[in-house]
Scaffold this motif. Structure first.
Motif, PDB file in Angstrom:
ATOM      1  N   GLY A  16       0.825  -1.122  -0.013  1.00 45.73           N
ATOM      2  CA  GLY A  16       0.088  -0.167   0.069  1.00 45.73           C
ATOM      3  C   GLY A  16       0.870   1.153  -0.097  1.00 45.73           C
ATOM      4  N   ASP A  36      -6.785   2.213   6.348  1.00 45.47           N
ATOM      5  CA  ASP A  36      -5.876   1.002   6.994  1.00 45.47           C
ATOM      6  C   ASP A  36      -6.435   1.247   8.431  1.00 45.47           C
ATOM      7  N   ARG A  37      -6.092  -0.264   8.965  1.00 50.92           N
ATOM      8  CA  ARG A  37      -5.984  -0.424  10.487  1.00 50.92           C
ATOM      9  C   ARG A  37      -4.932   0.205  11.051  1.00 50.92           C
ATOM     10  N   ALA A  81     -10.344  -9.104   3.881  1.00 50.42           N
ATOM     11  CA  ALA A  81     -10.784  -7.648   4.018  1.00 50.42           C
ATOM     12  C   ALA A  81     -11.038  -7.186   2.544  1.00 50.42           C
ATOM     13  N   ALA A 125      -5.986  -9.020 -10.056  1.00 48.18           N
ATOM     14  CA  ALA A 125      -4.535  -9.485 -10.459  1.00 48.18           C
ATOM     15  C   ALA A 125      -3.500  -9.854  -9.320  1.00 48.18           C
ATOM     16  N   ASN A 127      -0.702 -10.663  -9.647  1.00 43.49           N
ATOM     17  CA  ASN A 127       0.588 -10.128  -9.849  1.00 43.49           C
ATOM     18  C   ASN A 127       0.535  -8.830 -10.911  1.00 43.49           C
ATOM     19  N   PHE A 128       1.015  -7.788 -10.239  1.00 38.13           N
ATOM     20  CA  PHE A 128       0.921  -6.564 -11.311  1.00 38.13           C
ATOM     21  C   PHE A 128       2.237  -6.515 -11.979  1.00 38.13           C
ATOM     22  N   LYS A 159       5.340 -12.885   4.070  1.00 40.17           N
ATOM     23  CA  LYS A 159       4.278 -13.104   3.479  1.00 40.17           C
ATOM     24  C   LYS A 159       3.349 -14.139   3.970  1.00 40.17           C
TER      25      LYS A 159
HETATM   26  P1  NAP Z   1       0.756  -5.974   4.849  1.00 36.09           P
HETATM   27  O1  NAP Z   1       2.089  -5.292   4.722  1.00 36.09           O
HETATM   28  O2  NAP Z   1       0.555  -6.737   5.758  1.00 36.09           O
HETATM   29  O3  NAP Z   1      -0.064  -4.909   4.559  1.00 36.09           O
HETATM   30  C1  NAP Z   1      -1.650  -5.092   4.609  1.00 36.09           C
HETATM   31  C2  NAP Z   1      -2.027  -3.577   5.295  1.00 36.09           C
HETATM   32  O4  NAP Z   1      -3.539  -4.083   5.350  1.00 36.09           O
HETATM   33  C3  NAP Z   1      -1.798  -3.936   6.607  1.00 36.09           C
HETATM   34  O5  NAP Z   1      -1.460  -2.532   7.049  1.00 36.09           O
HETATM   35  C4  NAP Z   1      -3.164  -4.309   7.641  1.00 36.09           C
HETATM   36  O6  NAP Z   1      -3.161  -3.836   8.871  1.00 36.09           O
HETATM   37  C5  NAP Z   1      -4.111  -3.672   6.426  1.00 36.09           C
HETATM   38  N1  NAP Z   1      -5.386  -4.358   6.521  1.00 36.09           N
HETATM   39  C6  NAP Z   1      -5.696  -5.691   6.972  1.00 36.09           C
HETATM   40  N2  NAP Z   1      -7.087  -5.711   7.110  1.00 36.09           N
HETATM   41  C7  NAP Z   1      -7.530  -4.438   6.790  1.00 36.09           C
HETATM   42  C8  NAP Z   1      -8.784  -4.079   6.733  1.00 36.09           C
HETATM   43  N3  NAP Z   1     -10.167  -4.953   6.764  1.00 36.09           N
HETATM   44  N4  NAP Z   1      -9.115  -2.794   6.557  1.00 36.09           N
HETATM   45  C9  NAP Z   1      -8.083  -2.038   6.267  1.00 36.09           C
HETATM   46  N5  NAP Z   1      -6.944  -2.411   6.346  1.00 36.09           N
HETATM   47  C10 NAP Z   1      -6.615  -3.701   6.632  1.00 36.09           C
HETATM   48  O7  NAP Z   1       0.899  -6.863   3.166  1.00 36.09           O
HETATM   49  P2  NAP Z   1       1.641  -6.544   2.062  1.00 36.09           P
HETATM   50  O8  NAP Z   1       2.953  -7.168   2.056  1.00 36.09           O
HETATM   51  O9  NAP Z   1       1.588  -5.152   1.713  1.00 36.09           O
HETATM   52  O10 NAP Z   1       0.685  -7.289   0.884  1.00 36.09           O
HETATM   53  C11 NAP Z   1      -0.961  -6.957   0.820  1.00 36.09           C
HETATM   54  C12 NAP Z   1      -1.328  -7.955  -0.184  1.00 36.09           C
HETATM   55  O11 NAP Z   1      -0.768  -7.633  -1.463  1.00 36.09           O
HETATM   56  C13 NAP Z   1      -0.953  -9.337   0.187  1.00 36.09           C
HETATM   57  O12 NAP Z   1      -2.054 -10.224  -0.225  1.00 36.09           O
HETATM   58  C14 NAP Z   1       0.266  -9.601  -0.880  1.00 36.09           C
HETATM   59  O13 NAP Z   1       0.152 -11.279  -1.246  1.00 36.09           O
HETATM   60  C15 NAP Z   1      -0.307  -8.860  -2.219  1.00 36.09           C
HETATM   61  N6  NAP Z   1       0.671  -8.526  -3.043  1.00 36.09           N
HETATM   62  C16 NAP Z   1       0.297  -8.463  -4.313  1.00 36.09           C
HETATM   63  C17 NAP Z   1       1.136  -8.097  -5.317  1.00 36.09           C
HETATM   64  C18 NAP Z   1       0.692  -7.851  -6.866  1.00 36.09           C
HETATM   65  O14 NAP Z   1       1.138  -7.740  -7.564  1.00 36.09           O
HETATM   66  N7  NAP Z   1      -0.806  -8.155  -7.016  1.00 36.09           N
HETATM   67  C19 NAP Z   1       2.227  -7.859  -5.314  1.00 36.09           C
HETATM   68  C20 NAP Z   1       2.848  -7.893  -3.785  1.00 36.09           C
HETATM   69  C21 NAP Z   1       1.904  -8.448  -2.708  1.00 36.09           C
HETATM   70  P3  NAP Z   1      -2.907  -4.878   9.952  1.00 36.09           P
HETATM   71  O15 NAP Z   1      -1.446  -5.173   9.999  1.00 36.09           O
HETATM   72  O16 NAP Z   1      -3.556  -4.293  11.169  1.00 36.09           O
HETATM   73  O17 NAP Z   1      -3.683  -6.395   9.470  1.00 36.09           O
END
Ligand code: NAP
Length: 266
Positions: A16, A36-37, A81, A125, A127-128, A159
């Motif tokens: 994010g 975000d939380r 979420a 997606a 994977n972007f 992860k």
């Molecule tokens: P992260 O650092 O844990 O970030 C997730 C954030 O979302 C945390 O701040 C979390 O808060 C918050 N959150 C959780 N539930 C929520 C809700 N109900 N309302 C609002 N905020 C909420 O994880 P990340 O590494 O950024 O990865 C996030 C996702 O992206 C994962 O599923 C990952 O696999 C995916 N991803 C996708 C790509 C792509 O290209 N599509 C690339 C990389 C990662 P808490 O800590 O309080 O739970």
């Protein structure tokens, strides 16, 4: 130039933050809200090493949508979420662009139906990164000729889901192209899980290590030869061009478009 009004959910997380930082610098994007939380009250500019953006992180998505009237919601949270967020967004006419992984095919069907009912486009997606999408595409092509293959994905140790959404998507693409699944000899696993998980008839191995970002290789085995297709993401910046592409195209989508490759002319 048309400006796209966007809110980011999961704005304080690793993805994010990195994506918000990129979006704040994109000419045709206006980041109007962040949810975000964590980090409630923080300015999304200063949080990301940029000048103050005048947008702070809050916790109530429905309220942010009502107050900011966005066209697009970008989501990088956790699967449960992301689905709940997508429902809230679609019911209010906002298009979700979801990067969060771990959403099942059944859940995607449900979201697709809701999008169709409300005439709202969405992109999901796993994977972007364009390189990763090409890696999946090439793996799908190779699977037509090499039906025996295994997937090894490697990610940072924070992860929480395994296998990765990309690995699952790759297996789905490959399985759809393998004409006849070869019979495998049974293997006696001396340690449970030694041969990895099986998804769509393919073995998938997940590695979680500090120092890794996002990596995947697909190894194909044929008579007297091995073919390896590998992609390495060395920085989260790799995800920004694909995310921007999806945000710019989501208003032309009908229902849920699953996978960045469906927005490219491959
Ligand atoms: P992260 O650092 O844990 O970030 C997730 C954030 O979302 C945390 O701040 C979390 O808060 C918050 N959150 C959780 N539930 C929520 C809700 N109900 N309302 C609002 N905020 C909420 O994880 P990340 O590494 O950024 O990865 C996030 C996702 O992206 C994962 O599923 C990952 O696999 C995916 N991803 C996708 C790509 C792509 O290209 N599509 C690339 C990389 C990662 P808490 O800590 O309080 O739970």
């Amino acid at each position: 130039m048309v400006t796209i009004r966007v809110i980011v959910t999961g704005a304080a997380g690793r993805m994010g933050r990195e994506m918000t930082r990129g979006l704040l610098q994109a000419e045709d994007i206006a980041v109007v809200g962040a949810v975000d939380r964590q980090q409630a009250g923080a300015d999304i500019g200063t949080l990301n090493g940029l000048p103050p953006a005048g947008v702070t992180i809050t916790t109530d998505l429905a309220e942010v949508i009502a107050a900011t009237r966005p066209q697009v919601m970008v989501d990088f949270t956790v699967a449960a979420a992301a689905l709940a967020n997508a429902r809230i967004a679609v019911e209010r006419g906002v298009s979700p662009v979801i990067g969060t992984t771990g959403i099942s095919l059944d859940q995607l069907d449900e979201l697709h139906q809701l999008c169709e009912d409300r005439q709202v486009g969405a992109v999901v997606a796993p994977n972007f990164s364009l390189g990763a999408v090409l890696m999946m595409h090439f793996a799908g092509e190779a699977a037509r000729y090499f039906p025996r293959a295994e997937i090894i994905e490697m990610h940072h140790d924070q992860k929480i889901d395994a296998p990765s959404g990309t690995a699952l998507k790759t297996a789905e693409l490959m399985a759809a192209r393998i004409k006849e699944t070869p019979k495998l000899l049974p293997v006696e696993e001396k340690v449970a899980g030694a041969r990895g998980a099986t998804y769509q008839g393919l073995a998938v191995h997940s590695v979680r290590l500090p120092g890794a970002v996002a990596h995947q290789e697909v190894i194909f085995g044929g008579q007297g030869q091995l073919l390896t297709i590998r992609h390495d993401t060395t920085s989260r910046e790799a995800f920004l061009p694909g995310l921007l592409l999806a945000m710019r195209k989501v208003n032309q989508c009908r229902g849920v478009v699953y996978g960045l490759e469906n927005l490219l002319e491959l």
